[in-house]
Scaffold this motif. Structure first.
Motif, PDB file in Angstrom:
ATOM      1  N   GLU A 160       0.826  -1.215   0.000  1.00 20.25           N
ATOM      2  CA  GLU A 160       0.000   0.000   0.000  1.00 20.25           C
ATOM      3  C   GLU A 160       0.856   1.260   0.000  1.00 20.25           C
ATOM      4  OE1 GLU A 160      -2.770   0.178   3.176  1.00 20.25           O
ATOM      5  OE2 GLU A 160      -4.028  -1.445   2.442  1.00 20.25           O
ATOM      6  N   GLU A 161       2.134   1.137   0.282  1.00 23.92           N
ATOM      7  CA  GLU A 161       3.003   2.300   0.352  1.00 23.92           C
ATOM      8  C   GLU A 161       2.980   3.072  -0.969  1.00 23.92           C
ATOM      9  OE1 GLU A 161       6.812   1.608   2.914  1.00 23.92           O
ATOM     10  OE2 GLU A 161       6.437  -0.216   1.744  1.00 23.92           O
ATOM     11  N   CYS A 162       2.828   4.384  -0.872  1.00 21.18           N
ATOM     12  CA  CYS A 162       2.782   5.216  -2.074  1.00 21.18           C
ATOM     13  C   CYS A 162       2.994   6.678  -1.682  1.00 21.18           C
ATOM     14  CB  CYS A 162       1.433   5.056  -2.772  1.00 21.18           C
ATOM     15  SG  CYS A 162       1.341   5.905  -4.364  1.00 21.18           S
ATOM     16  N   PRO A 163       3.827   7.387  -2.430  1.00 13.81           N
ATOM     17  CA  PRO A 163       4.043   8.798  -2.110  1.00 13.81           C
ATOM     18  C   PRO A 163       2.959   9.707  -2.676  1.00 13.81           C
ATOM     19  CG  PRO A 163       5.403   8.186  -3.966  1.00 13.81           C
ATOM     20  CD  PRO A 163       4.698   6.936  -3.525  1.00 13.81           C
ATOM     21  N   ASN A 164       2.090   9.162  -3.495  1.00 13.38           N
ATOM     22  CA  ASN A 164       1.049   9.959  -4.139  1.00 13.38           C
ATOM     23  C   ASN A 164      -0.256   9.885  -3.343  1.00 13.38           C
ATOM     24  OD1 ASN A 164       2.887  10.324  -6.375  1.00 13.38           O
ATOM     25  ND2 ASN A 164       2.301   8.269  -7.049  1.00 13.38           N
ATOM     26  N   CYS A 170      -7.801   6.768  -6.596  1.00 11.67           N
ATOM     27  CA  CYS A 170      -7.199   5.515  -6.137  1.00 11.67           C
ATOM     28  C   CYS A 170      -8.282   4.522  -5.720  1.00 11.67           C
ATOM     29  CB  CYS A 170      -6.253   5.783  -4.969  1.00 11.67           C
ATOM     30  SG  CYS A 170      -5.417   4.293  -4.360  1.00 11.67           S
ATOM     31  N   ALA A 171      -8.132   3.268  -6.173  1.00 16.75           N
ATOM     32  CA  ALA A 171      -9.118   2.236  -5.858  1.00 16.75           C
ATOM     33  C   ALA A 171      -8.869   1.582  -4.508  1.00 16.75           C
ATOM     34  CB  ALA A 171      -9.126   1.172  -6.950  1.00 16.75           C
ATOM     35  N   THR A 221     -15.336   3.873  -7.550  1.00 22.31           N
ATOM     36  CA  THR A 221     -14.796   2.990  -6.525  1.00 22.31           C
ATOM     37  C   THR A 221     -13.712   3.720  -5.756  1.00 22.31           C
ATOM     38  OG1 THR A 221     -13.943   0.751  -6.112  1.00 22.31           O
ATOM     39  CG2 THR A 221     -12.965   1.959  -7.935  1.00 22.31           C
ATOM     40  N   GLY A 222     -13.344   3.198  -4.584  1.00 20.18           N
ATOM     41  CA  GLY A 222     -12.279   3.818  -3.806  1.00 20.18           C
ATOM     42  C   GLY A 222     -12.558   5.283  -3.522  1.00 20.18           C
ATOM     43  N   ARG A 223     -11.545   6.117  -3.743  1.00 20.02           N
ATOM     44  CA  ARG A 223     -11.693   7.552  -3.482  1.00 20.02           C
ATOM     45  C   ARG A 223     -12.566   8.250  -4.514  1.00 20.02           C
ATOM     46  NH1 ARG A 223      -5.341   8.177  -2.554  1.00 20.02           N
ATOM     47  NH2 ARG A 223      -5.162   7.066  -0.583  1.00 20.02           N
ATOM     48  N   TRP A 224     -12.881   7.573  -5.606  1.00 19.59           N
ATOM     49  CA  TRP A 224     -13.721   8.196  -6.634  1.00 19.59           C
ATOM     50  C   TRP A 224     -15.207   8.046  -6.319  1.00 19.59           C
ATOM     51  CZ3 TRP A 224     -11.796  11.584  -9.855  1.00 19.59           C
ATOM     52  CH2 TRP A 224     -12.532  11.998 -10.955  1.00 19.59           C
ATOM     53  N   LEU A 225     -15.541   7.366  -5.233  1.00 16.05           N
ATOM     54  CA  LEU A 225     -16.949   7.204  -4.886  1.00 16.05           C
ATOM     55  C   LEU A 225     -17.623   8.536  -4.588  1.00 16.05           C
ATOM     56  CD1 LEU A 225     -17.093   3.970  -2.716  1.00 16.05           C
ATOM     57  CD2 LEU A 225     -18.344   4.429  -4.815  1.00 16.05           C
ATOM     58  N   GLY A 226     -16.845   9.524  -4.206  1.00  7.03           N
ATOM     59  CA  GLY A 226     -17.419  10.856  -3.999  1.00  7.03           C
ATOM     60  C   GLY A 226     -17.618  11.615  -5.293  1.00  7.03           C
ATOM     61  N   CYS A 262     -11.746  -7.993  -9.424  1.00  7.00           N
ATOM     62  CA  CYS A 262     -10.866  -7.058 -10.120  1.00  7.00           C
ATOM     63  C   CYS A 262     -10.485  -5.966  -9.130  1.00  7.00           C
ATOM     64  CB  CYS A 262     -11.530  -6.462 -11.371  1.00  7.00           C
ATOM     65  SG  CYS A 262     -12.695  -5.130 -11.047  1.00  7.00           S
ATOM     66  N   ALA A 263      -9.534  -5.131  -9.508  1.00  6.51           N
ATOM     67  CA  ALA A 263      -9.034  -4.111  -8.587  1.00  6.51           C
ATOM     68  C   ALA A 263     -10.089  -3.072  -8.233  1.00  6.51           C
ATOM     69  CB  ALA A 263      -7.813  -3.425  -9.192  1.00  6.51           C
ATOM     70  N   CYS A 264     -11.139  -2.963  -9.056  1.00  3.45           N
ATOM     71  CA  CYS A 264     -12.148  -1.923  -8.848  1.00  3.45           C
ATOM     72  C   CYS A 264     -13.340  -2.381  -8.013  1.00  3.45           C
ATOM     73  CB  CYS A 264     -12.652  -1.415 -10.202  1.00  3.45           C
ATOM     74  SG  CYS A 264     -11.395  -0.591 -11.193  1.00  3.45           S
ATOM     75  N   MET A 265     -13.434  -3.680  -7.731  1.00  2.77           N
ATOM     76  CA  MET A 265     -14.597  -4.189  -7.004  1.00  2.77           C
ATOM     77  C   MET A 265     -14.177  -4.654  -5.611  1.00  2.77           C
ATOM     78  SD  MET A 265     -17.284  -7.241  -7.991  1.00  2.77           S
ATOM     79  CE  MET A 265     -17.837  -6.415  -9.488  1.00  2.77           C
ATOM     80  N   PRO A 266     -14.444  -3.852  -4.573  1.00  3.20           N
ATOM     81  CA  PRO A 266     -14.011  -4.184  -3.210  1.00  3.20           C
ATOM     82  C   PRO A 266     -14.910  -5.222  -2.543  1.00  3.20           C
ATOM     83  CG  PRO A 266     -15.169  -2.100  -3.195  1.00  3.20           C
ATOM     84  CD  PRO A 266     -15.093  -2.530  -4.647  1.00  3.20           C
TER      85      PRO A 266
END
Length: 381
Positions: free
Chosen positions: A100-104, A109-110, A268-273, A332-336
């Motif tokens: 999960e580490e990421c500087p961005n 993000c999903a 999905t993820g942060r795009w749910l808003g 898939c990466a988009c379906m939690p």
């Protein structure tokens, strides 16, 4: 004499491609050709008169997302396609979020905001590789977070059996120095996919939540190409960048990448808003026109994933599989929606639970359905 790149062959029937005027021309031969040709016509139509990513003397790289043609890994992909026709689905592509580490701080993000900086151990990742290769997977993609921050990434890439699958890498480009690119190449990395959300620095850095990441991405592309890697640009298409299609293409052409891939944004993820910020019919028409306009242009191959999904249905639960840094296995990466965890049961049993779930059909992406998100995932606010 033109080279023949065999997709399939036995003593009675052969399917192969030849390159004519930089285009793929599909052909068949053999005594069973007149009978078998009709069975593979749909598959041949996908490749016919299209632009490949790279042509070599002894191999055709049709797409950075596929094993070279011919190769043992590609033979396995053909076998999995034939299995799917008989109703036996194989996870052809798996993305493994090794950290999960990421500087961005990407707006779209999903990954959930767990804030615990989870990561998979090298042994856990190698177990996933072993299991998926046994199941028939032919494309193993290391993802994040930012996978370049994972110590031992090269060892994981080297661990992939190249006769069975090709290893790929999704990255924002952070940390991709010339030395790191060469190290990844020597480890056997096949596909380097660098993500861009805008064709200009200001727009991309805004979407990524950090100044300088556009330059990181461009440098990563250049360094990857200099190291001899197959390099693609990956764009998540949204209303915010759909008017930059030609700019993306010109940038990809200028940099000399092998492929320019587009994926349609998913709530999905942060795009749910931002549920309303999905592509409209007008936006999709712009994309379709762009794909047609560039199909014979001088530049990289365009891989239009939205068009493929519209034609063939979503691949989640049928061809795709995703493992999170916590070990949860998603369609898939988009379906939690976890169907199991690699630390508790085998991938084969989890995969069986996924593809036997009646929600997965050959229809459109379920994550674009607000009813599905509400009823099955409880994601709507």
């Amino acid at each position: 004499m033109k080279n023949k790149y065999y997709f399939y062959r036995n003593p009675f029937f052969k399917v192969y491609a030849q390159i004519e005027d930089d285009r793929v021309k599909m052909k068949t031969s053999g005594i069973a050709s007149s009978i078998m040709g009709s069975y593979v016509s749909e598959m041949m139509g996908i490749f016919e008169d299209t632009k490949p990513s790279k042509v070599e003397k002894d191999q055709l790289i049709y797409s950075t997302w596929m094993p070279p043609i011919p190769s043992k890994a590609f033979d396995r992909l053909v076998s999995s396609q034939m299995s799917a026709m008989r109703g036996k689905f194989v996870p052809e592509q798996i993305t493994i979020s090794i950290t999960e580490e990421c500087p961005n701080r990407c707006i779209h993000c999903a990954l959930p905001d767990t804030k615990n900086k989870a990561r998979l151990s090298p042994d856990a990742v190698k177990s996933v590789i072993d299991q998926t290769q046994k199941m028939g997977t032919t494309l193993i993609i290391f993802d994040g977070g930012e996978p370049l921050l994972y110590d031992g990434l090269e060892d994981l890439i080297s661990y992939v059996d190249k006769s069975r699958a090709i290893p790929g890498l999704f990255t924002s480009g952070v940390g991709m120095t010339p030395q790191r690119a060469l190290s990844l190449k020597n480890a056997g990395l096949s596909m380097l996919s660098v993500s861009l959300d805008s064709a200009n620095e200001e727009g991309h850095d805004y979407m990524r939540g950090r100044p300088g990441v556009f330059n990181d991405a461009v440098n990563a592309i250049k360094n990857g190409l200099d190291a001899g890697l197959l390099v693609g640009i990956y764009v998540v298409l949204s209303p915010r960048n759909v008017d930059e299609l030609d700019e993306f293409y010109e940038l990809a052409k200028k940099l000399g990448v092998h492929e320019l891939s587009f994926y349609e944004i998913v709530p999905t993820g942060r795009w749910l808003g931002h549920e309303k910020e999905v592509l409209s019919a007008e936006g999709l028409k712009k994309f379709d026109d762009f794909v047609e306009r560039t199909s014979h242009a001088e530049g990289p191959r365009v891989f239009p994933i939205p068009q493929i999904i519209r034609k063939m249905g979503c691949f989640a639960g049928r061809k795709w599989l995703h493992v999170t840094p916590e070990g949860d296995v998603l369609p898939c990466a988009c379906m939690p929606k976890p169907y199991g965890n690699i630390h508790e049961e085998s991938l084969a049993s989890i995969w069986k639970n996924i593809y036997k779930d009646p929600v997965f059909t050959s229809g459109p992406c379920l994550m674009r359905d607000s009813d599905f998100r509400t009823v099955h995932l409880g994601l709507e606010q």
